[in-house]
Structure formats: structure tokens, C-alpha cells
Enzyme design. Sequence first.
Site, PDB file in Angstrom:
ATOM      1  N   ASP A  33     -38.659 -36.779 -21.268  1.00 12.80           N
ATOM      2  CA  ASP A  33     -38.720 -35.327 -21.402  1.00 12.80           C
ATOM      3  C   ASP A  33     -40.183 -34.894 -21.316  1.00 12.80           C
ATOM      4  O   ASP A  33     -40.989 -35.280 -22.169  1.00 12.80           O
ATOM      5  CB  ASP A  33     -38.104 -34.941 -22.747  1.00 12.80           C
ATOM      6  N   ILE A  34     -40.510 -34.092 -20.331  1.00 12.03           N
ATOM      7  CA  ILE A  34     -41.903 -33.678 -20.143  1.00 12.03           C
ATOM      8  C   ILE A  34     -42.431 -32.866 -21.330  1.00 12.03           C
ATOM      9  O   ILE A  34     -43.626 -32.881 -21.599  1.00 12.03           O
ATOM     10  CB  ILE A  34     -42.070 -32.910 -18.807  1.00 12.03           C
TER      11      ILE A  34
ATOM     12  N   VAL B 160     -36.960 -27.442 -15.850  1.00 10.66           N
ATOM     13  CA  VAL B 160     -38.227 -27.758 -16.514  1.00 10.66           C
ATOM     14  C   VAL B 160     -38.865 -26.481 -17.058  1.00 10.66           C
ATOM     15  O   VAL B 160     -39.352 -26.449 -18.193  1.00 10.66           O
ATOM     16  CB  VAL B 160     -39.197 -28.463 -15.531  1.00 10.66           C
ATOM     17  N   ASP B 161     -38.850 -25.423 -16.274  1.00 13.15           N
ATOM     18  CA  ASP B 161     -39.451 -24.147 -16.670  1.00 13.15           C
ATOM     19  C   ASP B 161     -38.846 -23.643 -17.982  1.00 13.15           C
ATOM     20  O   ASP B 161     -39.568 -23.303 -18.927  1.00 13.15           O
ATOM     21  CB  ASP B 161     -39.231 -23.133 -15.542  1.00 13.15           C
TER      22      ASP B 161
ATOM     23  N   SER C 263     -39.822 -29.188  -7.357  1.00 16.80           N
ATOM     24  CA  SER C 263     -38.901 -28.706  -6.313  1.00 16.80           C
ATOM     25  C   SER C 263     -37.664 -29.578  -6.092  1.00 16.80           C
ATOM     26  O   SER C 263     -36.839 -29.256  -5.253  1.00 16.80           O
ATOM     27  CB  SER C 263     -39.610 -28.488  -4.968  1.00 16.80           C
ATOM     28  N   THR C 264     -37.515 -30.678  -6.833  1.00 18.12           N
ATOM     29  CA  THR C 264     -36.387 -31.583  -6.593  1.00 18.12           C
ATOM     30  C   THR C 264     -35.132 -31.223  -7.376  1.00 18.12           C
ATOM     31  O   THR C 264     -34.110 -31.879  -7.215  1.00 18.12           O
ATOM     32  CB  THR C 264     -36.768 -33.041  -6.903  1.00 18.12           C
ATOM     33  N   GLY C 265     -35.207 -30.202  -8.193  1.00 14.41           N
ATOM     34  CA  GLY C 265     -34.029 -29.768  -8.944  1.00 14.41           C
ATOM     35  C   GLY C 265     -33.305 -28.663  -8.196  1.00 14.41           C
ATOM     36  O   GLY C 265     -32.838 -28.848  -7.070  1.00 14.41           O
TER      37      GLY C 265
ATOM     38  N   TYR D 165     -34.348 -26.278  -6.557  1.00 11.57           N
ATOM     39  CA  TYR D 165     -34.920 -25.912  -5.263  1.00 11.57           C
ATOM     40  C   TYR D 165     -34.502 -26.863  -4.146  1.00 11.57           C
ATOM     41  O   TYR D 165     -34.846 -26.652  -2.994  1.00 11.57           O
ATOM     42  CB  TYR D 165     -36.435 -25.807  -5.343  1.00 11.57           C
TER      43      TYR D 165
END
Length: 171
Positions: free
Chosen positions: A10-11, A33-34, A122-124, A126
Site C-alpha cells: 500500500d503506497i 491511488v488518488d 496509468s495502469t489502473g 486509465y
Amino acid sequence: MVSLTLVRGDITEQSVDAVVNAANSSLLGGGGVDGAIHRKGGPEILAECRKLRASRYGKGLKTGQAVATTAGRLPARWVIHTVGPVWSATEDRSDLLASCYRESLRVAGELGAETVAFPAISTGIYGWPMADGARIAVETVLGARTVVAEVRFVLFDESAYAAFAAQVPPV
């Protein structure tokens, strides 16, 4: 040369100088993530994002750019917000994705950050294919001129971790 570390986790739990947020252009929170960064970081992050929108970024942050705010309640000093491109099957947007990593490292350097945690930008939602996103991320970070000592790619699941591990050159 920057040191690369891969972490499955988890970031929002990373104790680093700066955490990179895969933000949307509004800078006002979102999903993935945002949303996690805004939820765990608390209202201080949103307050600084609103100030940015009221000043230099009235129309939002452009794709490929990066800007920093406080990290609020996260175990980091700063959050570096960057807007990744939406993947397209008909248009090569690789330069915009690479710019997210380069610009985030530039901002980190300006802040004096030595350790930076990145998600797989961008891999989620997007839609960027994970293997290609990992290739661009690793190549860009390894090729960047930066004072950052350690880049930590924090990957949410095993398949993302494996995609990044396949791109990291042997030591």
C-alpha cells in the site's frame, strides 16, 4: 545512479520523503491511488490542492506534469501529484507517461527528497497495459538525471509486482 526497490503493498504506508499520487487533473481527489492518498492523508492535502487550483492551476494539472503538496497524515513529507495519460490503442502517449516519472523526480529533487515511492501510473482505471507501463516506468527512472537516491515502486498486487520485476535489470 538511482536505486530501485520493488514493494508489494500500500503506497499510503510507505515511509519515504515523497509519495507520488496518480492524480486526476482536477487535483481534488478521485478513485484508486488518488482516493487512497486523499483519504489516508487527510484534509490537509485537499486544502493545498484547492489552493493550487485557485492559483497556478486554475484549469487543473496537465497530463505529464507534477506538483507537490504536504503529505498530511501520511508517513511521508510530501505528495507529488502527477496526471498520467489514458491509454489509447490508436495514439502513442508513451512520452506523456514517461513525463510523469521525469517530472515527479524533478519536483522531488527541488524539494530535496531522497526517497520517492511511485505507483504504477496509468495502469489502473486509465487502462495502460501493465507490462508496457512497467517498462516505461523503469526505463524512465533509470535514465533520469536525478538527485533522488531511492525510487520505490509500490505495487498493489502480485501481477503488477511481476510486471515490474521483469523490467528491473539484474544487479
